[in-house]
Write a protein that holds these residues in place. Structure first.
Motif, PDB file in Angstrom:
ATOM      1  N   ASN A   1      62.794  35.493 -29.155  1.00  0.00           N
ATOM      2  CA  ASN A   1      61.403  35.898 -29.020  1.00  0.00           C
ATOM      3  C   ASN A   1      60.700  34.948 -28.053  1.00  0.00           C
ATOM      4  O   ASN A   1      60.325  33.830 -28.404  1.00  0.00           O
ATOM      5  N   LYS A   2      60.575  35.388 -26.797  1.00  0.00           N
ATOM      6  CA  LYS A   2      59.969  34.595 -25.722  1.00  0.00           C
ATOM      7  C   LYS A   2      60.733  33.292 -25.459  1.00  0.00           C
ATOM      8  O   LYS A   2      60.142  32.266 -25.103  1.00  0.00           O
ATOM      9  N   VAL A   3      62.052  33.330 -25.646  1.00  0.00           N
ATOM     10  CA  VAL A   3      62.876  32.157 -25.377  1.00  0.00           C
ATOM     11  C   VAL A   3      64.278  32.620 -25.006  1.00  0.00           C
ATOM     12  O   VAL A   3      64.752  33.652 -25.494  1.00  0.00           O
ATOM     13  N   VAL A   4      64.906  31.877 -24.099  1.00  0.00           N
ATOM     14  CA  VAL A   4      66.323  32.089 -23.793  1.00  0.00           C
ATOM     15  C   VAL A   4      67.029  30.773 -24.088  1.00  0.00           C
ATOM     16  O   VAL A   4      66.663  29.732 -23.547  1.00  0.00           O
ATOM     17  N   GLU A   5      68.027  30.822 -24.967  1.00  0.00           N
ATOM     18  CA  GLU A   5      68.713  29.597 -25.379  1.00  0.00           C
ATOM     19  C   GLU A   5      70.177  29.654 -24.982  1.00  0.00           C
ATOM     20  O   GLU A   5      70.819  30.701 -25.086  1.00  0.00           O
ATOM     21  N   ILE A   6      70.712  28.516 -24.516  1.00  0.00           N
ATOM     22  CA  ILE A   6      72.123  28.386 -24.153  1.00  0.00           C
ATOM     23  C   ILE A   6      72.726  27.309 -25.048  1.00  0.00           C
ATOM     24  O   ILE A   6      72.166  26.212 -25.173  1.00  0.00           O
ATOM     25  N   LYS A   7      73.852  27.632 -25.688  1.00  0.00           N
ATOM     26  CA  LYS A   7      74.462  26.675 -26.613  1.00  0.00           C
ATOM     27  C   LYS A   7      75.983  26.812 -26.579  1.00  0.00           C
ATOM     28  O   LYS A   7      76.519  27.766 -26.011  1.00  0.00           O
TER      29      LYS A   7
ATOM     30  N   ASP B   1      78.387  18.170 -25.022  1.00  0.00           N
ATOM     31  CA  ASP B   1      77.163  18.595 -24.345  1.00  0.00           C
ATOM     32  C   ASP B   1      77.220  18.334 -22.838  1.00  0.00           C
ATOM     33  O   ASP B   1      76.197  18.357 -22.150  1.00  0.00           O
ATOM     34  N   LYS B   2      78.421  18.104 -22.319  1.00  0.00           N
ATOM     35  CA  LYS B   2      78.561  17.825 -20.886  1.00  0.00           C
ATOM     36  C   LYS B   2      78.177  19.022 -20.023  1.00  0.00           C
ATOM     37  O   LYS B   2      77.814  18.871 -18.855  1.00  0.00           O
ATOM     38  N   TRP B   3      78.276  20.219 -20.611  1.00  0.00           N
ATOM     39  CA  TRP B   3      77.935  21.435 -19.865  1.00  0.00           C
ATOM     40  C   TRP B   3      76.469  21.451 -19.417  1.00  0.00           C
ATOM     41  O   TRP B   3      76.099  22.172 -18.490  1.00  0.00           O
ATOM     42  N   LYS B   4      75.623  20.653 -20.068  1.00  0.00           N
ATOM     43  CA  LYS B   4      74.196  20.637 -19.722  1.00  0.00           C
ATOM     44  C   LYS B   4      73.967  20.253 -18.259  1.00  0.00           C
ATOM     45  O   LYS B   4      73.000  20.705 -17.630  1.00  0.00           O
ATOM     46  N   GLN B   5      74.859  19.418 -17.715  1.00  0.00           N
ATOM     47  CA  GLN B   5      74.700  18.971 -16.319  1.00  0.00           C
ATOM     48  C   GLN B   5      74.741  20.151 -15.354  1.00  0.00           C
ATOM     49  O   GLN B   5      74.092  20.121 -14.299  1.00  0.00           O
ATOM     50  N   ALA B   6      75.505  21.189 -15.696  1.00  0.00           N
ATOM     51  CA  ALA B   6      75.599  22.363 -14.820  1.00  0.00           C
ATOM     52  C   ALA B   6      74.467  23.351 -15.065  1.00  0.00           C
ATOM     53  O   ALA B   6      74.006  24.033 -14.151  1.00  0.00           O
ATOM     54  N   VAL B   7      73.998  23.427 -16.322  1.00  0.00           N
ATOM     55  CA  VAL B   7      73.004  24.441 -16.696  1.00  0.00           C
ATOM     56  C   VAL B   7      71.573  23.978 -16.431  1.00  0.00           C
ATOM     57  O   VAL B   7      70.723  24.763 -15.995  1.00  0.00           O
ATOM     58  N   MET B   8      71.302  22.704 -16.656  1.00  0.00           N
ATOM     59  CA  MET B   8      69.934  22.197 -16.548  1.00  0.00           C
ATOM     60  C   MET B   8      69.270  22.473 -15.184  1.00  0.00           C
ATOM     61  O   MET B   8      68.111  22.900 -15.137  1.00  0.00           O
ATOM     62  N   PRO B   9      69.973  22.275 -14.037  1.00  0.00           N
ATOM     63  CA  PRO B   9      69.309  22.538 -12.749  1.00  0.00           C
ATOM     64  C   PRO B   9      68.814  23.974 -12.607  1.00  0.00           C
ATOM     65  O   PRO B   9      67.740  24.210 -12.037  1.00  0.00           O
ATOM     66  N   MET B  10      69.587  24.930 -13.135  1.00  0.00           N
ATOM     67  CA  MET B  10      69.149  26.318 -13.033  1.00  0.00           C
ATOM     68  C   MET B  10      67.910  26.555 -13.895  1.00  0.00           C
ATOM     69  O   MET B  10      66.951  27.214 -13.462  1.00  0.00           O
TER      70      MET B  10
ATOM     71  N   GLU C   1      63.232  23.067 -23.566  1.00  0.00           N
ATOM     72  CA  GLU C   1      63.405  22.238 -24.757  1.00  0.00           C
ATOM     73  C   GLU C   1      64.875  21.843 -24.836  1.00  0.00           C
ATOM     74  O   GLU C   1      65.755  22.706 -24.840  1.00  0.00           O
ATOM     75  N   GLU C   2      65.122  20.548 -24.868  1.00  0.00           N
ATOM     76  CA  GLU C   2      66.503  20.071 -24.951  1.00  0.00           C
ATOM     77  C   GLU C   2      66.836  19.640 -26.366  1.00  0.00           C
ATOM     78  O   GLU C   2      66.136  18.835 -26.974  1.00  0.00           O
ATOM     79  N   LYS C   3      67.913  20.213 -26.894  1.00  0.00           N
ATOM     80  CA  LYS C   3      68.430  19.833 -28.202  1.00  0.00           C
ATOM     81  C   LYS C   3      69.793  19.179 -27.976  1.00  0.00           C
ATOM     82  O   LYS C   3      70.307  19.149 -26.865  1.00  0.00           O
ATOM     83  N   ARG C   4      70.378  18.665 -29.056  1.00  0.00           N
ATOM     84  CA  ARG C   4      71.634  17.921 -28.901  1.00  0.00           C
ATOM     85  C   ARG C   4      72.732  18.779 -28.282  1.00  0.00           C
ATOM     86  O   ARG C   4      73.436  18.348 -27.382  1.00  0.00           O
ATOM     87  N   PHE C   5      72.877  20.010 -28.751  1.00  0.00           N
ATOM     88  CA  PHE C   5      73.957  20.855 -28.249  1.00  0.00           C
ATOM     89  C   PHE C   5      73.447  22.193 -27.705  1.00  0.00           C
ATOM     90  O   PHE C   5      74.178  23.182 -27.683  1.00  0.00           O
TER      91      PHE C   5
ATOM     92  N   MET D   1      72.967  33.709 -15.381  1.00  0.00           N
ATOM     93  CA  MET D   1      73.709  32.778 -16.235  1.00  0.00           C
ATOM     94  C   MET D   1      75.057  33.332 -16.713  1.00  0.00           C
ATOM     95  O   MET D   1      75.901  32.576 -17.176  1.00  0.00           O
ATOM     96  N   ARG D   2      75.236  34.643 -16.620  1.00  0.00           N
ATOM     97  CA  ARG D   2      76.383  35.264 -17.292  1.00  0.00           C
ATOM     98  C   ARG D   2      77.726  34.657 -16.873  1.00  0.00           C
ATOM     99  O   ARG D   2      78.580  34.380 -17.708  1.00  0.00           O
ATOM    100  N   TYR D   3      77.922  34.459 -15.577  1.00  0.00           N
ATOM    101  CA  TYR D   3      79.209  33.936 -15.106  1.00  0.00           C
ATOM    102  C   TYR D   3      79.395  32.471 -15.504  1.00  0.00           C
ATOM    103  O   TYR D   3      80.488  32.049 -15.884  1.00  0.00           O
ATOM    104  N   LEU D   4      78.311  31.724 -15.433  1.00  0.00           N
ATOM    105  CA  LEU D   4      78.386  30.301 -15.760  1.00  0.00           C
ATOM    106  C   LEU D   4      78.737  30.086 -17.232  1.00  0.00           C
ATOM    107  O   LEU D   4      79.558  29.229 -17.573  1.00  0.00           O
ATOM    108  N   ILE D   5      78.136  30.868 -18.120  1.00  0.00           N
ATOM    109  CA  ILE D   5      78.390  30.649 -19.544  1.00  0.00           C
ATOM    110  C   ILE D   5      79.823  31.026 -19.924  1.00  0.00           C
ATOM    111  O   ILE D   5      80.405  30.422 -20.821  1.00  0.00           O
ATOM    112  N   ARG D   6      80.398  32.023 -19.212  1.00  0.00           N
ATOM    113  CA  ARG D   6      81.799  32.362 -19.480  1.00  0.00           C
ATOM    114  C   ARG D   6      82.707  31.197 -19.086  1.00  0.00           C
ATOM    115  O   ARG D   6      83.630  30.826 -19.805  1.00  0.00           O
ATOM    116  N   GLU D   7      82.411  30.646 -17.932  1.00  0.00           N
ATOM    117  CA  GLU D   7      83.235  29.552 -17.401  1.00  0.00           C
ATOM    118  C   GLU D   7      83.158  28.314 -18.292  1.00  0.00           C
ATOM    119  O   GLU D   7      84.139  27.601 -18.491  1.00  0.00           O
ATOM    120  N   LYS D   8      81.989  28.046 -18.876  1.00  0.00           N
ATOM    121  CA  LYS D   8      81.782  26.831 -19.668  1.00  0.00           C
ATOM    122  C   LYS D   8      81.949  27.069 -21.174  1.00  0.00           C
ATOM    123  O   LYS D   8      81.700  26.156 -21.969  1.00  0.00           O
TER     124      LYS D   8
END
Length: 723
Positions: free
Chosen positions: A644-650, A577-586, A600-604, A629-636
């Protein structure tokens, strides 16, 4: 036998009474020509206003005459025309749709008559329409008609095409009856516009005014999918091409040549309207003459303005302004042998227009806003010598196709001026090269092509709709499912939670299971052959709290955590879950500038919720977030899930599909059912064996084989399995 019914405000004929007898003259317009291949065949018919006030005693005579031409009239009174056509259509809709909102009038009487006349059209349609017929409705005068017909004939195929622009939401929302208008249009199966911009404006307005959902260019409403698409309209290009070789046109052209000699002609043809940019065109031409004395007596503008509604103040004022400006320019520059502007305030026969098109060196088509503008295409089709230059406004729909024209912003006087000079000085080779390409486009994508692609797509949309409706879980399918369950010995039910077993809540923690849901699960569990798996994006702690006491297996956070009966929670190995450090600020930046949203923060995984955000703004921010987010998620090596009214990154290694496939591996289930409502559940539908029963809740757009409309229907189906 199935027939096609075309409906427009006016019939494609002119009706006149002479010597106590009515006479018909068929229109030469492009639409009438293109649709002639349809309405003149078999039992097909065209419905529209007769074009004049007909006494009751003469109505049958008109009907009989028009019937011979496969036409059926709608009779309107002078008061109906005044309020429905001159009033609401042209003093409310026309200015708003052409971005001239200051001219719009919002009169209740106009609206009442507009609705009344649309009802009148509906009643005429219902006299002849049968289930299975195809109905094609045209233009802004009949925006309410598609839904009116849909209510009476729910399974009929209905197409709608708008020939004028559709405005942005900020303008459309000014209309007091905006929701009713959108509801009316959305009665169609296929909605067509000239350009993709119009498609975007319409879908944006629909989703912001009405409680409808959209996927790409499809709007989901009342268990129907309505397709919105762009169909750039063409002209009868062969007719304009061939006209230039006729004796009448050649003679007329020769007369022009004798009168004007080598003078270069700049042609301008418009109906009198404030949307056409006529004044701006004249000002640009004035500047050309003022700054370039070498053009004096070498060029002239031939300007035709066709009279239109000049009893209305705005139009009368526009006509007077044109008169004054033309007079002013002519008085300053003309000589005894030369007029800079030849101005005609009247219409001309098509042969004279053809000769002008053919002879003109430049055609100036610069509307402030236009749906398509067919003058530009008529000019190109008439340039059989492949010379001439088209100067075209970027605000006309035609500019999206005719890219070899000189494209201008009609509000930019300097740009218009430079375009005219460029056209006058353009080398012959470049003129021919541009015109050849323009002619290829216009000759290929003609009116017949336009009719063909619209009708073909309408057929495809309806076939898709029939196929989709067959997927709805009706009573017959419920019975089939239950029989399959009875015949099986080992069953598994994969059930999503939010949007499937419970409705959404602004606060996710408030969407707790109720007694009814617990009872359904217990009833299913009463049969030892059933295995219930609740598979959700929820935190594992939450699922454990709500369902840990039941005889069910739990898969949380899209598969990152699993809890099987009688065992502790197990984490998917080797996840970080180290990737959260890069995604959370955005995510925090979007949450800070979008009131009502939260993270909402979940474990992963991380989820950005916008259920409480102002309608429209949330979708806008979500689309922006996804794009950024598209470029960041590819890199990580992450996965981005719009829900439905939510965007989730995992983590990309985990998804519901892998979890479900892993769960059934080697267990020999002979009945598998999966039920879910959003993008994350599509992974389950595609990963399970083909024999599995997969059901999407809330939408028919899915890889699932079947669909249900709501949580209530999903619960009812599960209860049916227990009975």
């Amino acid at each position: 036998m199935r027939k096609t019914i075309i409906i427009s405000n006016r019939l494609p004929v002119k009706i006149a009474k002479e010597n106590e007898e009515y006479h018909l003259k068929v229109s030469e317009g492009g639409l009438a020509t293109g649709l002639g291949s349809i309405y003149k065949e078999g039992d097909n018919i065209w419905i529209g206003w007769a074009g004049l006030d007909v006494p009751k005693s003469d109505e049958q005579e008109i009907i009989d005459k028009l019937k011979q031409e496969n036409l059926l009239p709608v009779f309107l009174t002078p008061k109906e025309i005044q309020n429905y056509y001159e009033g609401f259509s042209n003093e409310t809709l026309w200015p708003i749709f052409h971005y001239m909102s200051t001219y719009a009038q919002y009169e209740q009487e106009y609206w009442d008559y507009y609705r009344l006349v649309n009802e009148k059209f509906k009643n005429v349609v219902l006299k002849i329409a049968k289930p299975g017929d195809i109905i094609w409705i045209h233009d802004y005068q009949l925006l309410l008609l598609p839904q009116m017909i849909r209510e009476e004939l729910p399974n009929t195929t209905i197409g709608f095409f708008q020939h004028i622009p559709f405005p942005s939401y900020e303008l459309f929302r000014l209309i007091p009856w905006r929701a009713e208008l959108l509801d009316g249009i959305l009665g169609a199966d296929l909605i067509g516009f000239h350009t993709y911009d119009d498609v975007r404006h319409f879908t944006s307005s629909a989703t912001r005014v009405l409680p409808v959902q959209t996927t790409a260019n499809i709007i989901h409403k009342d268990d129907r999918n309505i397709v919105i698409d762009a169909f750039p309209m063409g002209i009868d290009s062969k007719k304009f091409n061939d006209l230039t070789f006729t004796k009448e046109v050649l003679e007329e052209k020769e007369i022009y040549n004798q009168i004007i000699g080598d003078t270069k002609i700049i042609l301008s043809i418009d109906r009198l309207d404030y949307s056409k940019g006529i004044i701006q065109r004249l000002l640009a031409f004035d500047k050309v003459l003022a700054d370039n004395p070498q053009y004096l007596e070498k060029i002239s503008m031939h300007m035709i303005v066709v009279p239109s509604r000049d009893t209305i103040p705005q139009y009368r004022d526009l006509r007077d302004d044109i008169d004054k400006l033309v007079g002013n320019i002519n008085s300053r520059y003309r000589t005894s042998a030369w007029h800079p502007i030849h101005y005609f305030y009247r219409s001309f026969p098509i042969e004279i227009l053809s000769s002008l098109y053919s002879r003109a060196d430049i055609c100036l088509v610069t509307p402030m806003r236009d749906g398509m503008n067919l003058v530009s295409k008529e000019y190109i089709a008439s340039k059989t010598d492949e010379t001439g230059v088209l100067i075209l406004s970027e605000m006309a729909g035609a500019s999206k196709e005719l890219i070899e024209a000189i494209i201008v912003n009609p509000n930019n006087l300097g740009e218009m001026y430079r375009a005219i000079v460029e056209a006058l000085e353009m080398p012959e080779e470049e003129k021919i090269s541009r015109m050849k390409n323009l002619r290829k486009t216009v000759m290929k994508f003609d009116i017949n092509h336009w009719v063909k692609i619209f009708m073909n797509q309408l057929e495809e949309v309806k076939e898709e709709e029939k196929s989709r409706m067959a997927k709805y879980v009706n009573q017959d399918l419920k019975h089939q499912f239950k029989e399959a369950i009875k015949a099986s010995k080992k069953r598994v039910f994969f059930l999503d939670y939010d949007g499937t077993l419970v409705n959404f809540n602004g606060n996710p923690l408030e969407a707790k299971p109720d007694e009814e849901l617990y009872q359904i699960i217990n009833d299913l569990n009463s049969d030892d052959r059933n295995q219930i798996v609740i598979i959700s994006g929820r935190k594992y702690e939450t699922l454990g709290e709500w369902f840990g006491h039941l005889k069910v297996d739990l898969i949380a956070e899209h598969g990152a955590w699993k809890k099987f009966e009688g065992k502790d929670w197990q984490e998917e190995p080797n996840l970080s879950d180290k990737w959260k450090q890069a995604v959370m600020p955005m995510l925090e930046s979007y949450s800070d500038r979008t009131a009502g949203s939260f993270i909402e923060e979940k474990r992963f995984s991380l989820a950005w919720h916008y259920r409480k955000v102002e309608k429209g703004l949330g979708d806008l921010r979500a689309n922006e977030l996804i794009s950024n987010m598209r470029y960041l998620i590819r890199e990580k090596d992450l996965q981005l899930l719009p829900g439905n009214k939510v965007v989730e990154i995992k983590n990309s290694q985990i998804n519901k599909g892998k979890a479900a496939a892993s769960y059934i591996y080697g267990k020999n289930f002979d009945f598998i059912l999966a039920m879910g409502d959003d993008h994350t559940d599509e992974d389950i539908f595609t990963s399970l064996p083909y024999s599995a029963t997969t059901i999407k809740v809330g939408s028919s757009i899915s890889e699932a084989k079947f669909y249900l409309r709501s949580v209530e229907e999903a619960r009812a189906l599960l209860q049916h399995f227990c009975s």
